[in-house]
Design a protein around this motif. Structure first.
Motif, PDB file in Angstrom:
ATOM      1  N   UNK A 126       0.861  -1.186   0.000  1.00  0.00           N
ATOM      2  CA  UNK A 126       0.000   0.000   0.000  1.00  0.00           C
ATOM      3  C   UNK A 126       0.895   1.234   0.000  1.00  0.00           C
ATOM      4  N   UNK A 127       0.674   2.092  -0.968  1.00  0.00           N
ATOM      5  CA  UNK A 127       1.355   3.381  -1.006  1.00  0.00           C
ATOM      6  C   UNK A 127       0.296   4.448  -0.761  1.00  0.00           C
ATOM      7  N   UNK A 128       0.548   5.306   0.199  1.00  0.00           N
ATOM      8  CA  UNK A 128      -0.365   6.406   0.472  1.00  0.00           C
ATOM      9  C   UNK A 128       0.361   7.700   0.129  1.00  0.00           C
ATOM     10  N   UNK A 138      -2.254  17.255  -3.433  1.00  0.00           N
ATOM     11  CA  UNK A 138      -2.956  18.520  -3.615  1.00  0.00           C
ATOM     12  C   UNK A 138      -2.518  19.190  -4.909  1.00  0.00           C
ATOM     13  N   UNK A 139      -3.358  19.920  -5.559  1.00  0.00           N
ATOM     14  CA  UNK A 139      -4.700  20.341  -5.162  1.00  0.00           C
ATOM     15  C   UNK A 139      -5.802  19.392  -5.606  1.00  0.00           C
ATOM     16  N   UNK A 140      -5.440  18.212  -6.105  1.00  0.00           N
ATOM     17  CA  UNK A 140      -6.449  17.275  -6.588  1.00  0.00           C
ATOM     18  C   UNK A 140      -7.341  16.814  -5.442  1.00  0.00           C
ATOM     19  N   UNK A 141      -8.633  16.944  -5.623  1.00  0.00           N
ATOM     20  CA  UNK A 141      -9.596  16.482  -4.620  1.00  0.00           C
ATOM     21  C   UNK A 141      -9.784  14.981  -4.778  1.00  0.00           C
ATOM     22  N   UNK A 142      -9.484  14.254  -3.741  1.00  0.00           N
ATOM     23  CA  UNK A 142      -9.513  12.790  -3.781  1.00  0.00           C
ATOM     24  C   UNK A 142     -10.841  12.244  -4.278  1.00  0.00           C
ATOM     25  N   UNK A 200      -8.958   4.264  -3.343  1.00  0.00           N
ATOM     26  CA  UNK A 200      -9.531   4.762  -2.090  1.00  0.00           C
ATOM     27  C   UNK A 200      -8.572   5.805  -1.521  1.00  0.00           C
ATOM     28  N   UNK A 201      -9.019   6.496  -0.504  1.00  0.00           N
ATOM     29  CA  UNK A 201      -8.164   7.494   0.118  1.00  0.00           C
ATOM     30  C   UNK A 201      -8.888   8.209   1.229  1.00  0.00           C
ATOM     31  N   UNK A 216      -4.905   6.188  -1.318  1.00  0.00           N
ATOM     32  CA  UNK A 216      -4.374   4.904  -0.838  1.00  0.00           C
ATOM     33  C   UNK A 216      -4.369   3.972  -2.042  1.00  0.00           C
ATOM     34  N   UNK A 217      -3.182   3.644  -2.492  1.00  0.00           N
ATOM     35  CA  UNK A 217      -3.013   2.857  -3.711  1.00  0.00           C
ATOM     36  C   UNK A 217      -2.490   1.479  -3.345  1.00  0.00           C
ATOM     37  N   UNK A 218      -3.282   0.477  -3.628  1.00  0.00           N
ATOM     38  CA  UNK A 218      -2.939  -0.895  -3.251  1.00  0.00           C
ATOM     39  C   UNK A 218      -2.386  -1.645  -4.447  1.00  0.00           C
TER      40      UNK A 218
END
Length: 184
Positions: A123-125, A129-133, A149-150, A157-159
């Motif tokens: 998992x890389x988190x 910004x400024x991108x709205x998740x 997800x995030x 949150x990139x799995x």
């Protein structure tokens, strides 16, 4: 996701939802309770044997009718992971995650993942910004059928589960670049 020995951790309790990384059926899971603390744990289900200290951890498994298909699915997922090899799976998770994290950092993301590779696995988190998740998450799903997800406002949150490929990650990266260009 990775090899783990709960006894070596020294924890009193450990639970997991194996549908996440083991690809087991949803609703399956496990609970580890260190032997020395079993007597101090209260069962939440009152069924035959729930209060019998002689049966130790078994009293937490007595839940009435079991979900036999989920248990067989859990068993099959454990067998598949064993056949592939847990060390192979962990190496793949780490390789894919390191690749994805490095690519996101090249794109200006700020890592919220440990800089120590031994403290992360699949998992890389990142903060972008400024991108709205939520806007990105919705666009990725509706336009590209990519699920991420995030957390708000800008964390992703990139799995990297073992069944995806580098081309899947590159497809996400291309989509991320396309979205970012549209919002610029």
């Amino acid at each position: 996701m990775m090899r783990l020995n709960v006894r070596e951790l020294g924890c009193d309790f450990y639970s997991s939802s194996p549908h996440k990384w083991l690809q087991a059926p949803k609703g399956s899971g496990f609970l580890y309770i260190r032997n020395e603390v079993i007597d101090r744990v209260w069962s939440t289900i009152a069924t035959e044997g729930w209060d019998d200290p002689k049966i130790r951890a078994e009293r937490f498994q007595r839940i009435g009718s079991s979900n036999v298909p989920a248990l067989w699915g859990l068993r099959a997922s454990i067998q598949l992971a064993t056949d592939i090899g847990l060390d192979r799976i962990e190496r793949r998770h780490r390789h894919l995650c390191d690749y994805l994290l490095a690519e996101m950092l090249k794109r200006g993301a700020v890592s919220w993942t440990s800089p120590d590779p031994t403290m992360r696995c699949a998992i890389a988190t990142v903060n972008v910004p400024p991108i709205a998740r939520l806007d990105l998450e919705t666009w990725l799903w509706k336009q590209k059928k990519i699920r991420i997800r995030g957390a708000d406002p800008h964390k992703l949150r990139l799995s990297t589960p073992y069944y995806i490929s580098k081309s899947d990650i590159n497809r996400f990266l291309d989509a991320f670049d396309e979205y970012r260009k549209k919002k610029a």
